[in-house]
Write a protein that holds these residues in place. Structure first.
Motif, PDB file in Angstrom:
ATOM      1  N   HIS A 313       1.073  -1.743   0.228  1.00 47.00           N
ATOM      2  CA  HIS A 313       0.251  -0.459  -0.340  1.00 47.00           C
ATOM      3  C   HIS A 313       1.085   1.364   0.287  1.00 47.00           C
ATOM      4  CE1 HIS A 313      -3.562  -2.030   0.239  1.00 47.00           C
ATOM      5  NE2 HIS A 313      -3.285  -2.960   1.805  1.00 47.00           N
ATOM      6  N   GLY A 319      -3.275   7.856  -1.635  1.00 47.55           N
ATOM      7  CA  GLY A 319      -3.416   6.259  -1.846  1.00 47.55           C
ATOM      8  C   GLY A 319      -3.625   5.034  -2.819  1.00 47.55           C
ATOM      9  N   THR A 321      -2.074   1.206  -4.508  1.00 49.15           N
ATOM     10  CA  THR A 321      -1.301  -0.382  -4.027  1.00 49.15           C
ATOM     11  C   THR A 321      -0.951  -1.393  -5.434  1.00 49.15           C
ATOM     12  OG1 THR A 321      -3.530  -0.499  -2.292  1.00 49.15           O
ATOM     13  CG2 THR A 321      -2.277  -2.564  -3.016  1.00 49.15           C
ATOM     14  N   THR A 345      -9.177   0.692  -0.853  1.00 52.45           N
ATOM     15  CA  THR A 345      -7.149  -0.186  -0.620  1.00 52.45           C
ATOM     16  C   THR A 345      -8.016  -0.788   0.224  1.00 52.45           C
ATOM     17  OG1 THR A 345      -6.871   1.974   0.322  1.00 52.45           O
ATOM     18  CG2 THR A 345      -5.736   0.571   1.257  1.00 52.45           C
TER      19      THR A 345
END
Length: 663
Positions: A313, A319, A321, A345
């Protein structure tokens, strides 16, 4: 087409963009999230969630992931307690940490464990420093551990054991000097040591994926020393010794399998993730992950059945991944195709590749986190809970990441949140300054402070000014010893850049922040009254000398003698001492004429109350437009919902009068 099983999430109002609703109040933004601590069990058969009930009562529940409507309450706290963390010990046993607000500043972390059906509840650690173990000969009569023990990690081995860290103090500092690790059985409360001898002053530990402490980091005279041993009881070898602030060393991050260590080190001016060969005692020539323009910031996703890394992550401007496993990469794509309005996420159980479900945390700049269970065999989604269910995305402002050019040519990252609705022209604005200052201030995802201000009609500008972390070594080093100077210029340049974009009204710009952000707020009002019309500061530094001379702060001798002198300056150096006087708000309080709202916790040990009282007394002599609020039972920032909500309501009223409605 929206899957039928997902319509319940939409009906909750999180993604609605239709009819306007009443503007949410401060409590909708600043109450403890209504749902949190959502964690999958090691095999994925169960999931925990902590819900906040009316009156502030917390309830920990365990849900069956085959049907999340089936759940079992494990523990219900009083309104004076809050569950801070939840961790699965094995498929049948859960550990959790409770903060006891009745003894807020005298040790307040209680560690407990229970079976997933609520049985065999065991109190492991008391947060009360007055508790003492009763010892008779070599036997401990009372096995309840004292407050110098804290939870460290689970073992991922199916046992009932957890790892604890025990802190030790010297006779000078209020903060711990070093720590040791222990293994505790959560049923029998049998405690045993693990690491044998340890490097001097080791405070940070890293265990491998079998729960064996293998890496220790010590701080001595401004240096961070990393040591490693091949196995439990083995000899320690020094891997790195470098300056903690400006050194060219590395930071240990995690183990993959048993013997592959991953570290964060410099790559072309930015932090990157490397494999480190423990036998050769050197890192690989090329990084595993590097992101131009950003330091590596991430957490590993492990499959503990094989004890291998399957993904990372990552956090850049937002954010994302990076999946190393093709099956998980494909599942991420399926989830993203169904949840197109959010960043999704995906979290695994310990047995990542074989567990029946995945946990999805979906969020965006306008939507707080919602928790979803994804069934891998059917693709079905079940909504589990919302952090802030009263918040509707359609009422929030648009938030974006930008970069602007400071007066000396340096590129400065910045987040800007615009008020919802179409603008008829420039609007009042607030420069919101993060604390630290050696920290990163913001990410793209929903920000309670920024969105609260945006929904009140303010353009919110959050500069990642020089001296902060996350954007490369040069960006950080450019802020060394620059309090009140280049770091301050970056904030003024951010405000003027926002004016040039047509977003901010140049006659109605405020500045606000906490801790270092408070210092910057006061200096902005003093040095740039033509730019900043009013200010709000809380938990604020008002005098640089006080950071070094206040004997009852929580700063350690290590910080005072080394770290702070590198970051801020040396009070024993004549040139630095003169600069402290020139750029300390307290020394220039008479120059501050704009409206100012101040707030401080009476129990603040990081920045003691004397900072607020001395500055308030000094500025009040020549400025009738200053107000100081003090909050009992609060420290460096607000821990209680009632304080948080009341404070932001005061901020709203203050800005309405002194910024929005100002002529």
């Amino acid at each position: 087409m929206i899957p039928r099983c997902f319509t319940s999430l939409l009906l909750a109002g999180v993604l609605l963009a239709g009819a306007a609703a009443a503007q949410p109040g401060a409590e909708s933004f600043f109450q403890t999230p209504k749902a949190g601590h959502v964690e999958l069990s090691p095999k994925g058969g169960y999931v925990t969630m902590v819900s906040i009930l009316p009156g502030g009562v917390s309830v920990l529940t365990v849900h069956d992931t085959s049907d999340v409507a089936k759940f079992k309450p494990i523990i219900r706290t009083s309104s004076e307690e809050v569950i801070l963390a939840v961790h699965w010990i094995n498929e049948n046993r859960i550990g959790f940490t409770i903060k006891n607000r009745r003894i807020e500043f005298n040790g307040n972390l209680d560690e407990m464990a229970a079976d997933r059906d609520g049985g065999n509840l065991t109190h492991l650690i008391t947060g009360n420093w007055e508790h003492q173990q009763e010892v008779t000969g070599s036997f401990i009569a009372n096995k309840l551990l004292t407050a110098d023990y804290v939870f460290f990690d689970v073992l991922h081995d199916g046992s009932d054991d957890i790892l604890l860290k025990k802190y030790f103090w010297n006779n000078i500092d209020p903060t711990p000097d070093h720590a040791r690790l222990f293994r505790l059985n959560t049923r029998t409360r049998q405690l045993r040591g693990l690491e044998g001898t340890q490097p001097t002053s080791a405070l940070m530990w890293l265990a491998d994926n079998r729960g064996v402490p293998r890496v220790a980091v010590s701080r001595r005279k401004g240096h961070c020393i990393t040591a490693h041993r091949p196995a439990l009881g083995g000899e320690w070898r020094e891997l790195d010794d470098s300056d903690c602030i400006v050194g060219n060393g590395f930071t240990p991050s995690f183990f993959d399998g048993e013997d592959t260590l991953y570290v964060v080190a410099d790559h072309k001016g930015y932090g990157a993730l490397f494999r480190y060969d423990l036998k050769a005692m050197q890192r690989d020539a090329e990084p595993v992950v590097s992101v131009p323009g950003f330091d590596y910031s991430g957490t590993p996703v492990m499959d503990y059945a094989s004890r291998r890394l399957v993904g990372l992550h990552l956090y850049t401007d937002a954010g994302t991944t990076y999946w190393m496993n093709p099956v998980l990469k494909a599942e991420q794509a399926k989830i993203d195709a169904m949840l197109t309005a959010t960043t999704n996420t995906v979290f695994c159980a310990d047995e990542c590749l074989t567990a029946p479900v995945l946990l999805v945390m979906a969020a965006s700049d306008r939507q707080p986190t919602q928790y979803i269970i994804y069934h891998r065999d059917s693709g079905k989604m079940e909504g589990l809970g919302h952090a802030h269910p009263e918040i509707q995305a359609s009422q929030m402002g648009l938030r974006d990441f930008h970069r602007y050019t400071a007066r000396d040519g340096r590129s400065i990252p910045v987040y800007v949140t615009l008020p919802p609705g179409k603008a008829s022209g420039p609007r009042p604005a607030v420069v919101l300054v993060h604390g630290g200052p050696a920290a990163r201030g913001a990410y793209w995802e929903w920000d309670d402070e920024a969105q609260f201000l945006a929904t009140r009609g303010y353009v919110v500008i959050q500069p990642e000014f020089r001296g902060g972390t996350g954007f490369g070594a040069a960006h950080f080093n450019a802020g060394l010893k620059q309090w009140g100077m280049a770091m301050q210029d970056d904030l003024v340049d951010a405000a003027q850049w926002a004016v040039k974009q047509g977003w901010a009204d140049p006659k109605r710009i405020g500045i606000m922040g906490a801790s270092y952000g408070s210092y910057a707020t006061l200096m902005g009002l003093i040095q740039n009254p033509q730019v900043f019309r009013c200010g709000v500061e809380w938990a604020g530094v008002t005098d640089i000398d006080l950071l070094f001379s206040t004997t009852y702060s929580d700063a350690s001798q290590e910080d005072l003698k080394y770290g702070m002198r590198t970051l801020i300056g040396d009070p024993d150096n004549a040139a630095d001492a003169a600069r402290f006087r020139q750029y300390s708000p307290l020394q220039r309080a008479a120059e501050l004429k704009q409206p100012l709202l101040m707030a401080h916790g009476l129990e603040d040990k990081r920045v003691p109350l004397v900072h607020a009282t001395r500055f308030y007394d000094a500025v009040k002599r020549s400025n009738p437009h200053v107000e100081l609020i003090t909050y009992p039972n609060e420290g460096h920032g607000w821990r209680h919902d009632a304080t948080n909500i009341a404070f932001w309501q005061r901020v709203e009223a203050f800005l309405e009068q002194n910024l929005k409605q100002a002529p």
